[in-house]
Write a protein that holds these residues in place. Structure first.
Motif, PDB file in Angstrom:
ATOM      1  N   TYR A 152     -21.477 -21.123  12.914  1.00  0.00           N
ATOM      2  CA  TYR A 152     -21.379 -21.943  13.982  1.00  0.00           C
ATOM      3  C   TYR A 152     -21.145 -21.244  15.529  1.00  0.00           C
ATOM      4  O   TYR A 152     -20.783 -20.073  15.355  1.00  0.00           O
ATOM      5  CB  TYR A 152     -20.219 -23.010  14.134  1.00  0.00           C
ATOM      6  N   ASP A 153     -21.505 -21.680  16.742  1.00  0.00           N
ATOM      7  CA  ASP A 153     -21.250 -20.881  17.879  1.00  0.00           C
ATOM      8  C   ASP A 153     -19.850 -20.798  18.223  1.00  0.00           C
ATOM      9  O   ASP A 153     -19.423 -19.817  18.883  1.00  0.00           O
ATOM     10  CB  ASP A 153     -22.084 -21.781  18.852  1.00  0.00           C
ATOM     11  N   SER A 154     -19.198 -21.850  17.595  1.00  0.00           N
ATOM     12  CA  SER A 154     -17.550 -21.671  17.931  1.00  0.00           C
ATOM     13  C   SER A 154     -16.867 -22.771  17.121  1.00  0.00           C
ATOM     14  O   SER A 154     -17.550 -23.555  16.309  1.00  0.00           O
ATOM     15  CB  SER A 154     -17.267 -22.143  19.429  1.00  0.00           C
ATOM     16  N   LEU A 155     -15.730 -22.712  17.247  1.00  0.00           N
ATOM     17  CA  LEU A 155     -14.881 -23.952  16.544  1.00  0.00           C
ATOM     18  C   LEU A 155     -15.410 -25.449  16.845  1.00  0.00           C
ATOM     19  O   LEU A 155     -15.221 -26.272  15.700  1.00  0.00           O
ATOM     20  CB  LEU A 155     -13.351 -23.615  16.840  1.00  0.00           C
ATOM     21  N   PHE A 156     -15.613 -25.468  18.058  1.00  0.00           N
ATOM     22  CA  PHE A 156     -15.950 -26.898  18.409  1.00  0.00           C
ATOM     23  C   PHE A 156     -17.048 -27.591  17.772  1.00  0.00           C
ATOM     24  O   PHE A 156     -16.829 -28.814  17.252  1.00  0.00           O
ATOM     25  CB  PHE A 156     -16.297 -26.911  19.936  1.00  0.00           C
ATOM     26  N   PRO A 157     -18.418 -27.071  17.466  1.00  0.00           N
ATOM     27  CA  PRO A 157     -19.355 -27.728  16.736  1.00  0.00           C
ATOM     28  C   PRO A 157     -18.923 -27.900  15.217  1.00  0.00           C
ATOM     29  O   PRO A 157     -19.512 -29.045  14.557  1.00  0.00           O
ATOM     30  CB  PRO A 157     -20.678 -26.918  17.030  1.00  0.00           C
ATOM     31  N   LEU A 158     -18.071 -27.167  14.890  1.00  0.00           N
ATOM     32  CA  LEU A 158     -17.643 -27.249  13.404  1.00  0.00           C
ATOM     33  C   LEU A 158     -16.916 -28.487  13.265  1.00  0.00           C
ATOM     34  O   LEU A 158     -16.994 -29.181  12.404  1.00  0.00           O
ATOM     35  CB  LEU A 158     -16.779 -25.725  12.912  1.00  0.00           C
ATOM     36  N   MET A 159     -15.804 -28.648  14.103  1.00  0.00           N
ATOM     37  CA  MET A 159     -15.060 -30.012  14.235  1.00  0.00           C
ATOM     38  C   MET A 159     -15.758 -31.099  14.454  1.00  0.00           C
ATOM     39  O   MET A 159     -15.432 -32.164  13.669  1.00  0.00           O
ATOM     40  CB  MET A 159     -13.967 -29.659  15.176  1.00  0.00           C
ATOM     41  N   ASP A 196     -19.003 -31.600  13.372  1.00  0.00           N
ATOM     42  CA  ASP A 196     -19.533 -31.914  12.180  1.00  0.00           C
ATOM     43  C   ASP A 196     -18.461 -32.386  11.125  1.00  0.00           C
ATOM     44  O   ASP A 196     -18.845 -33.366  10.282  1.00  0.00           O
ATOM     45  CB  ASP A 196     -20.078 -30.235  11.343  1.00  0.00           C
ATOM     46  N   LEU A 197     -17.298 -32.076  11.070  1.00  0.00           N
ATOM     47  CA  LEU A 197     -16.041 -32.593  10.010  1.00  0.00           C
ATOM     48  C   LEU A 197     -16.021 -34.161  10.557  1.00  0.00           C
ATOM     49  O   LEU A 197     -15.995 -34.703   9.604  1.00  0.00           O
ATOM     50  CB  LEU A 197     -14.994 -31.739  10.112  1.00  0.00           C
ATOM     51  N   ARG A 198     -15.941 -34.352  12.060  1.00  0.00           N
ATOM     52  CA  ARG A 198     -15.851 -35.810  12.062  1.00  0.00           C
ATOM     53  C   ARG A 198     -17.070 -36.548  11.980  1.00  0.00           C
ATOM     54  O   ARG A 198     -16.900 -37.671  11.421  1.00  0.00           O
ATOM     55  CB  ARG A 198     -15.526 -35.886  13.817  1.00  0.00           C
ATOM     56  N   ALA A 199     -18.171 -35.973  11.929  1.00  0.00           N
ATOM     57  CA  ALA A 199     -19.471 -36.690  11.419  1.00  0.00           C
ATOM     58  C   ALA A 199     -19.579 -37.003   9.971  1.00  0.00           C
ATOM     59  O   ALA A 199     -20.117 -37.791   9.687  1.00  0.00           O
ATOM     60  CB  ALA A 199     -20.710 -35.859  12.480  1.00  0.00           C
ATOM     61  N   MET A 200     -18.911 -36.118   9.312  1.00  0.00           N
ATOM     62  CA  MET A 200     -18.772 -36.327   7.687  1.00  0.00           C
ATOM     63  C   MET A 200     -17.708 -37.525   7.405  1.00  0.00           C
ATOM     64  O   MET A 200     -17.562 -37.604   6.388  1.00  0.00           O
ATOM     65  CB  MET A 200     -18.452 -34.879   6.988  1.00  0.00           C
ATOM     66  N   GLY A 201     -17.104 -37.558   8.384  1.00  0.00           N
ATOM     67  CA  GLY A 201     -15.775 -38.584   8.125  1.00  0.00           C
ATOM     68  C   GLY A 201     -14.752 -37.838   7.653  1.00  0.00           C
ATOM     69  O   GLY A 201     -13.841 -38.539   6.954  1.00  0.00           O
ATOM     70  N   MET A 202     -14.440 -36.566   7.700  1.00  0.00           N
ATOM     71  CA  MET A 202     -13.526 -35.763   7.096  1.00  0.00           C
ATOM     72  C   MET A 202     -12.573 -35.290   7.964  1.00  0.00           C
ATOM     73  O   MET A 202     -11.995 -34.366   7.549  1.00  0.00           O
ATOM     74  CB  MET A 202     -14.292 -34.664   6.148  1.00  0.00           C
ATOM     75  N   ALA A 203     -12.234 -35.908   9.100  1.00  0.00           N
ATOM     76  CA  ALA A 203     -11.150 -35.347   9.901  1.00  0.00           C
ATOM     77  C   ALA A 203      -9.771 -35.480   9.023  1.00  0.00           C
ATOM     78  O   ALA A 203      -9.745 -36.275   8.070  1.00  0.00           O
ATOM     79  CB  ALA A 203     -11.142 -36.132  11.180  1.00  0.00           C
ATOM     80  N   ASN A 204      -8.718 -34.652   9.330  1.00  0.00           N
ATOM     81  CA  ASN A 204      -7.472 -34.471   8.694  1.00  0.00           C
ATOM     82  C   ASN A 204      -6.979 -36.154   8.147  1.00  0.00           C
ATOM     83  O   ASN A 204      -6.692 -37.018   9.186  1.00  0.00           O
ATOM     84  CB  ASN A 204      -6.626 -33.956   9.523  1.00  0.00           C
ATOM     85  N   PRO A 205      -7.254 -36.467   6.880  1.00  0.00           N
ATOM     86  CA  PRO A 205      -6.720 -37.724   6.377  1.00  0.00           C
ATOM     87  C   PRO A 205      -5.335 -37.696   5.561  1.00  0.00           C
ATOM     88  O   PRO A 205      -5.018 -38.621   5.018  1.00  0.00           O
ATOM     89  CB  PRO A 205      -7.786 -37.925   5.394  1.00  0.00           C
ATOM     90  N   LEU A 206      -4.778 -36.833   5.759  1.00  0.00           N
ATOM     91  CA  LEU A 206      -3.344 -36.429   5.226  1.00  0.00           C
ATOM     92  C   LEU A 206      -2.305 -37.389   5.549  1.00  0.00           C
ATOM     93  O   LEU A 206      -2.169 -37.585   6.765  1.00  0.00           O
ATOM     94  CB  LEU A 206      -2.911 -34.968   5.042  1.00  0.00           C
ATOM     95  N   ARG A 207      -1.677 -37.927   4.579  1.00  0.00           N
ATOM     96  CA  ARG A 207      -0.355 -38.955   5.088  1.00  0.00           C
ATOM     97  C   ARG A 207       0.583 -38.088   5.728  1.00  0.00           C
ATOM     98  O   ARG A 207       1.118 -38.722   6.891  1.00  0.00           O
ATOM     99  CB  ARG A 207       0.142 -39.842   3.677  1.00  0.00           C
ATOM    100  N   GLY A 208       0.652 -36.938   5.418  1.00  0.00           N
ATOM    101  CA  GLY A 208       1.863 -36.178   5.906  1.00  0.00           C
ATOM    102  C   GLY A 208       1.449 -35.333   7.221  1.00  0.00           C
ATOM    103  O   GLY A 208       2.215 -34.669   7.771  1.00  0.00           O
TER     104      GLY A 208
END
Length: 290
Positions: A200-207, A209-221
């Motif tokens: 990736y060009d930087s951290l921001f497009p990686l993040m 993509d993770l949101r677009a995958m529906g996989m932003a942090n889902p931890l209860r804690g």
């Protein structure tokens, strides 16, 4: 049981990702779907009825059908919103396995089992849902996935706040998955892993993509305290310092564990019973001396 993941939050984020779907972040699911289809294509038998569990876009189901090995496939998802035109979806939460006992010949699970709270129980329910000599195929994000991001977020938070909270989910390793397949009662289990590096060009497009995958942090804690712009800018700096290539682009690792296992059937190869060998081991080894 104390749940690790917020299942409702995960379902909402997957549905939001679907609503905003552009296809740009589908590369991992597409990759896994292709690999599962390739493995299915070399199995010398037909599967009258298959089910895809929580495959998102349904690409794994479509590629599996294209192998010619499946007569009918049913998809299960967290919402009817995942249905294509004219398609009926079985509604089931990520921890649910909507399969009657011994009712299907093939179960496909593409890139979803890493987010279930009760993986041992889920695998048992999948195995019970298979008819004798039925096949289970799965692609599961495994240990090593997003290891760079985990390191960077922990470092940035520790530097700026003096503490840290979990922001990347834990992933199982190959041995864990192999052991769980055996415990669940699968016959002839096979487990292997492939590592993929995405730049990736930087951290921001990686993040993104993770949101677009529906996989932003889902931890209860997870921490509920909002992170400011300064945190993400510092995290991006650390990422570039630690995990960039000479051209300035950063690396992100994704490890996918591919698994297969069968429901028991008398036609399958069985291990020899103790004491049934025709030749003593000591006698067999004599021919190896000097």
């Amino acid at each position: 049981m104390e749940f690790l993941f917020d299942e409702d939050l995960l379902a909402r984020r997957r549905e939001r990702a679907l609503a905003n779907h552009t296809g740009n972040a589908d590369f991992l699911l597409d990759l896994a779907a292709g690999e599962l289809a390739e493995r299915l294509s070399v199995v010398e038998r037909q599967f009258p009825l298959a089910i895809e569990l929580h495959g998102g876009t349904g690409i794994a189901a479509r590629k599996a059908i294209e192998t010619g090995k499946i007569e009918t496939i049913q998809r299960a998802e967290t919402s009817e919103r995942f249905a294509k035109a004219g398609e009926h979806i079985l509604s089931a939460g990520l921890d649910d396995v909507p399969i009657e006992t011994a009712s299907v010949n093939l179960v496909l699970s593409p890139m979803a089992l890493h987010a279930v709270n009760d993986l041992p129980g889920t695998l048992v329910r999948i195995r019970r849902g298979l008819k004798p000599d039925g096949l289970f195929l799965a692609a599961i994000p495994g240990a090593g996935t997003l290891s760079e991001l985990r390191d960077v977020l922990l470092a940035a938070e520790a530097e700026l706040t003096g503490g840290a909270s979990p922001r990347v989910i834990p992933f199982a390793d190959v041995r864990d998955i192999g052991g769980l397949l055996q415990r669940a009662g699968f016959a002839l289990p096979v487990v292997d892993a492939e590592n993929y590096t995405v730049r990736y060009d930087s951290l921001f497009p990686l993040m993104r993509d993770l949101r677009a995958m529906g996989m932003a942090n889902p931890l209860r804690g997870r921490s509920r305290k909002p992170l400011g712009r300064a945190f993400f800018l510092r995290a991006a700096e650390i990422y570039a310092e630690r995990y960039s290539d000479p051209d300035g682009r950063i690396r992100a690792t994704f490890s996918i564990i591919y698994t297969s296992g069968w429901a028991h059937h008398e036609s399958q190869q069985q291990p020899l019973k103790p004491g049934s060998a025709k030749v003593r081991l000591a006698d067999a080894l004599k021919g190896l001396d000097g």
